[in-house]
Scaffold this motif. Sequence first.
Motif, short mmCIF file in Angstrom:
data_model
loop_
_atom_site.label_atom_id
_atom_site.label_comp_id
_atom_site.label_asym_id
_atom_site.label_seq_id
_atom_site.Cartn_x
_atom_site.Cartn_y
_atom_site.Cartn_z
N VAL A 184 0.88 -1.17 0.00
CA VAL A 184 0.00 0.00 0.00
C VAL A 184 0.92 1.22 0.00
O VAL A 184 1.71 1.40 0.93
N ILE A 187 -5.07 -0.36 7.85
CA ILE A 187 -4.75 -1.56 7.05
C ILE A 187 -4.93 -2.82 7.90
O ILE A 187 -5.61 -3.77 7.51
N LEU A 207 -9.06 -4.28 1.11
CA LEU A 207 -8.26 -3.05 1.00
C LEU A 207 -8.92 -2.05 0.05
O LEU A 207 -8.98 -0.86 0.35
N LEU A 250 -3.66 7.46 -2.70
CA LEU A 250 -2.96 6.18 -2.70
C LEU A 250 -2.80 5.71 -4.14
O LEU A 250 -3.70 5.93 -4.97
N ILE A 284 -3.50 -0.50 -5.47
CA ILE A 284 -2.86 -1.47 -4.56
C ILE A 284 -2.10 -2.53 -5.35
O ILE A 284 -2.63 -3.13 -6.28
#
Length: 480
Positions: A325, A340, A379, A392, A395
């Motif tokens: 991540v 997480i 996630l 972010l 992933i």
Amino acid sequence: MRVLKFGGTSVANHQCVLSVADIAENELSLGQVALVLSAPAKITNHLVAMIEKTVAGQDIVSNMSDATQIFADLLSGLKAQQPRFDYERLKGLVERELASLKQTLHGISLLKQCPDSINASLICRGEKLSIAIMESVLQARGHKVTVIDPVKNLLAHGHCLESTVDIHESSKRIAALNIPADHIILMAGFTAGDENGELVVLGRNGSDYSAAVLAACLRADCCEIWTDVDGVYTCDPRAVKDARLLKSLSYQEAMELSYFGAKVLHPRTIAPIAQFQIPCLIKNTANPNVPGTFIGDALIDDGQKDQDMPIKGITNLDHMAMFNVSGPGMKGMVGMAARIFSVMSRKGISVVLITQSSSEYSISFCVPQKEWVKAHNALTEEFYLELKDGVLDPIDAIDNLAIISVVGDGMRTQPGTSARFFSALTRANINIVAIAQGSSERSISAVIENNAATTAVRLCHQMLFNTAQVVEVFVVGVGE
Ligand code: ASP
Ligand code: MG
């Protein structure tokens, strides 16, 4: 008091069962003995398979006949070799148990599903029969026996297929039984009871944990785990033929080794014996004269401890997936790690290894490969907004990985272990995907490709334990 646990291969047939009784009798000279038994080898697998096949509408005849045969051979062998063995009573008991199993399976076939509580009550039937058989063998030899019912006396919490025992309450219940000092104690492994008195199980291979828990409840002097190997080795002897047998391990080393994949130790076994400082011995039922491996903090006979071994073992955990991540928004953002790992815990996914770059740009962690989809979905759900806004990065997930770990208390005082570990991997041309070292400095782990794991273990073992290396010598010359 000594608690002795015998695994499935140690009660697989009548000769094994008689050897267990011999071992128990020998140990009586050291004080009272409590035996915890697994189901005879293969029985639990057959029970699990029969449930799964019944739910899927498949035929179970071969599993049923194999299981029936295992018990029939066991009992007829004992009838022939153990004078006064109550064959008729045991034969009746096994028949009734199998008949009730068939009846429950019939119910499952109508429902086309098996509730977890019913599943639990079926898969530990083998343990129940092992105990009944051993009770008869010991009685035939003139011993007084007390059987502890784990459903009534081991209180457990958690999921009924993977429960955890409350040692405090269970200790009180067992103490209240006032078991006479001249009795041999027997208890079925793998089994416990919940707060409503319903049967639960302790997870596959949970009998070691049962023994550790009973040893803790009885504050035993020793917990002996009798199995089919001579003890704990520096690595899996099936993969590396010059693996060395260890004389001793600390509780922490045993915990790390079992956690990172050493098959002889069940990870949950170590916690209760470490908490109550109960010395533990791993012994071979087929080879009882070998001293085995001692686990504990107390110093045993001089020379018995592997003090000169800073590294105790190399293990590998296969079939792992790693998630990464990362993203511009990670730096300095408080609570990312908490989010997480709490989402992983809410989904019941166990996180095996964690690393975070000190730039705080990314957090990587490994989970078992079979949890890949669940973890990925969890996630993306949890970080939906951050992913959408680009805080972010998408992933990143890599599968087909293995974790290889080097474990030993002595590594903290010996510089250079990690250098040798990594240079062994480099020599084998193995790419390291991630690295983790706990601050206890008791273990170092590297994440590598799954199919390189066996080679990696073999080479690291050679480099770190200086075992025989194959040297090819060529002599070239023109003669005299
Ligand atoms: N019989 C159970 C199993 O095979 C428990 C054990 O053997 O420890 O999982
Ligand atoms: Mg077993």
